[in-house]
Motif scaffolding. Sequence first.
Motif, PDB file in Angstrom:
ATOM      1  N   ILE A 106      -6.263  -7.119   1.130  1.00 15.30           N
ATOM      2  CA  ILE A 106      -5.389  -6.138   0.490  1.00 15.30           C
ATOM      3  C   ILE A 106      -4.623  -6.777  -0.662  1.00 15.30           C
ATOM      4  O   ILE A 106      -4.474  -6.167  -1.737  1.00 15.30           O
ATOM      5  CB  ILE A 106      -4.428  -5.531   1.536  1.00 15.30           C
ATOM      6  CG1 ILE A 106      -5.226  -4.705   2.538  1.00 15.30           C
ATOM      7  CG2 ILE A 106      -3.357  -4.676   0.858  1.00 15.30           C
ATOM      8  CD1 ILE A 106      -4.421  -4.230   3.725  1.00 15.30           C
ATOM      9  N   SER A 140      -7.920   3.057  -0.391  1.00 13.57           N
ATOM     10  CA  SER A 140      -6.935   2.588  -1.360  1.00 13.57           C
ATOM     11  C   SER A 140      -7.502   2.512  -2.770  1.00 13.57           C
ATOM     12  O   SER A 140      -6.747   2.419  -3.741  1.00 13.57           O
ATOM     13  CB  SER A 140      -6.419   1.209  -0.945  1.00 13.57           C
ATOM     14  OG  SER A 140      -7.440   0.233  -1.099  1.00 13.57           O
ATOM     15  N   TYR A 151      -9.195   0.142   3.314  1.00  9.07           N
ATOM     16  CA  TYR A 151      -9.371  -0.497   2.015  1.00  9.07           C
ATOM     17  C   TYR A 151     -10.083   0.435   1.044  1.00  9.07           C
ATOM     18  O   TYR A 151      -9.680   0.567  -0.124  1.00  9.07           O
ATOM     19  CB  TYR A 151     -10.154  -1.805   2.153  1.00  9.07           C
ATOM     20  CG  TYR A 151     -10.163  -2.582   0.858  1.00  9.07           C
ATOM     21  CD1 TYR A 151      -9.166  -3.504   0.586  1.00  9.07           C
ATOM     22  CD2 TYR A 151     -11.125  -2.341  -0.124  1.00  9.07           C
ATOM     23  CE1 TYR A 151      -9.136  -4.188  -0.623  1.00  9.07           C
ATOM     24  CE2 TYR A 151     -11.103  -3.023  -1.324  1.00  9.07           C
ATOM     25  CZ  TYR A 151     -10.107  -3.941  -1.570  1.00  9.07           C
ATOM     26  OH  TYR A 151     -10.075  -4.610  -2.777  1.00  9.07           O
ATOM     27  N   LEU A 160       0.809  -1.216   0.000  1.00 13.75           N
ATOM     28  CA  LEU A 160       0.000   0.000   0.000  1.00 13.75           C
ATOM     29  C   LEU A 160       0.844   1.268   0.000  1.00 13.75           C
ATOM     30  O   LEU A 160       0.371   2.331  -0.423  1.00 13.75           O
ATOM     31  CB  LEU A 160      -0.921   0.020   1.222  1.00 13.75           C
ATOM     32  CG  LEU A 160      -2.068  -0.984   1.223  1.00 13.75           C
ATOM     33  CD1 LEU A 160      -2.853  -0.887   2.526  1.00 13.75           C
ATOM     34  CD2 LEU A 160      -2.996  -0.774   0.035  1.00 13.75           C
TER      35      LEU A 160
END
Length: 291
Positions: free
Chosen positions: A284, A237, A234, A37
């Motif tokens: 993820i 993202s 999440y 990330l």
Amino acid sequence: MSFDPEAVGATAARYLRFIRVEHTVFTLPMAYAAALLSGDVLDLWKALSIGLAVFGLRTAGMAWNNIADYPIDKLNPRTQGRMLVSGKITFREAYGVFLFGAAVFLLSAAALGPWPLLLSAPYLAVVLTYPYAKRLHCLPHLHLGAVYALVPLGASIAMHPYDLGEALAKTPWLLVAAAALWVAGFDVMYSKGDYEFDKAHRLGSIPACFGLRSADYASAAMLVASAVLYVANYLASGMGPVGLVVTLFGAALEIGSAVLGARGDLGRGFNLNLAVGLVIPLGIFVGYLGI
């Protein structure tokens, strides 16, 4: 002299049990999720170095925790079977394991770059002071949460080892906060099992200081907040829907663990929290693949 591979294997098994190596296995996915990330390329060298750094830091921390808590563990019926207390590991071995873990961590930090190496000493300080928190105040759970938060934060720094400003700017802070609250909330739940012992020996914990009902509220609040932050991380993202479904499932497991903990079912609550540590990073990973 003859060489007995079974004896060598038995020794290795004792050391792995002493440091609870399975906990490292459950920690690594969160580190790699944070690394992905935070951007840049997670090549094999970085992945290996991050993995070794996590292993080394956890090994040093677990060994020191056993050494520092020996006088307490010797008195607590729940912990009298631990390897240092029972004599299955000697103090000399325990210190050796600690030095080995610290060396692996420092060498891995050096391999990752200048900022990981510079921050390795403060990292060790946070980890090694944790056993003393319950001797000083009622919130050692927050210290443990901070210890775990170092994992995704450190992975992000490892991805940008030459520019701390860029590393902090790209750190998935929602994930860091969620991970800290997850571990702290779970630790509050787990510490209910030592309620009577902690009160009798004036050790700090939310159950011992504020009562079991307050512990249930505090644990539930932390775990629910963590679950919300995992989902928010999440969504922030901007990844795919399948990964979101997996993340929502992990958040539901976390909330479920809070319910089980409030009901006194610490064993099942523990198992659900282990699953959370795998399912959230899995979401993820799936999202990172664009699914």
